[in-house]
Design an enzyme around this catalytic site. Sequence first.
Site, PDB file in Angstrom:
ATOM      1  CE  LYS A  37     -14.846   4.669  -3.564  1.00  0.00           C
ATOM      2  NZ  LYS A  37     -13.360   4.778  -3.441  1.00  0.00           N
ATOM      3  CG  ASN A  73     -18.090   0.748  -3.217  1.00  0.00           C
ATOM      4  OD1 ASN A  73     -18.060  -0.426  -3.559  1.00  0.00           O
ATOM      5  ND2 ASN A  73     -16.995   1.415  -2.857  1.00  0.00           N
ATOM      6  CG  HIS A 114      -9.253   0.108  -7.926  1.00  0.00           C
ATOM      7  ND1 HIS A 114      -9.103  -1.017  -7.155  1.00  0.00           N
ATOM      8  CD2 HIS A 114      -9.954   0.997  -7.181  1.00  0.00           C
ATOM      9  CE1 HIS A 114      -9.697  -0.825  -5.982  1.00  0.00           C
ATOM     10  NE2 HIS A 114     -10.217   0.386  -5.976  1.00  0.00           N
TER      11      HIS A 114
END
Length: 447
Positions: A125, A148, A194
């Site tokens: 990403k 982010n 995660h």
Amino acid sequence: MIPLTTFPGRDVAVFGLGLSGIAAAHALATGGARVLAWDDTQASRDEAAAQGVTLHDLSSADWSSIAALVLAPGIPLTDPEPHWSAKQAREAGVEVIGDTELFFRELAKEDSGAKVVVITGTNGKSTTTTLTAHLLQVGGRPVALGGNIGRAVLDLPQFSPSLTYVLELSTFQIDLTPSLAADAAALLNVTPDHLDRHGTIENYAAIKARIFDRLPADGTAVIGVDDDYCRAIADALRGPYAVKRIAVGHPVETGVWAKDGMLTEVDKGVERGRLGLDGIGSLRGAHNWQNAATAYALARSQGLDASTIAKGLGTFAGLAHRMEQVARAGPVLFVNDSKATNADAAAKALASFTDIYWIVGGRPKAGGLAGLEPFFPRIARAYLIGEAAYEFAAQLGADVDHMQCGTLDRAIEAAASDARRSRGSEPVHNAGRGVQRIQRGRRRIGG
């Protein structure tokens, strides 16, 4: 900075005083809110106070007067257990949101005409976000890049009709952004990551898919379809926005697919154009073909033509620590891929090279090197460092020649020496700058 006018004269709690928390505190205060900011660590509180943030211990706060809790994305919202601030907020009926939610609320309120492109995915990403912003800039579009990556969203320039915000969003940020409404949104891929924070991969994938929930009728959904989770999400998308599928190695009906470094744009089975990536070192490897295809589709959704995109792809320098080509000594190429902190990410780089002298280690994640076995024949030797060194040695076993190096500087010295001898090249006199950049990079498969 984007001043926030959604809570004038009201108390707003901000917990987690990293970059996003400090930016949120300033943006809220500028818009007239009374900010109650706190962090569990003294160092973070001291840094925030030095930047003019007013501190208030939320553990003793009167939550009945607080309009919202702005929680930093690194703070647990649900799994493995909600942070105490989130618990207190929910017990008092106070909404828990993130800085990205504040961004989208203010954007909707101002109706400025600014465009927003968001990108998420387990891997790739950051490269895709940066590449998309670069393509738009090459096309003459004013761009604000953040989220982010780089700057916090509320630290970006104020809304204007000519501006396009290109945002990388993590699952943590999406989970705190119920009003997320982009003009174009891309989901690259979903692989296990995660899970300590999201419980199951199904929940993790469902959170990723929320980026498409509020696309407008003239919006565009871009989605990779090379993994089962994204393929299921793509099959469930029901417009009225456009849906562009991204694939590597196999055609798609509508979207962009890549094979052997060639991007092919297709609309309802009709080929619209081709673009080659040969010779672009920053986009080497099948995983970067996916990144480039996604950025291509996003740029097209914003009105760029293929020739402008080709120019942008050819001038893309890549990202630091992501298959970054930092030095060369004769035939020996030094590549810094220290952002690869899980096996799936490392596989992308291993698939892109042969005769690899591989420095690997750091803190192990669940599974360690599991899944990388098909790439072992590409590795001439591995150099093990950090906490994971002995665990990784056991996983490599007799399949890969390896040695314990302990530290990164010793590993670089040993790998450079071995590669030099293997290739018969001269000593690495001119690679010092690149090697220093590797030494400043992050751990290989850890974090």
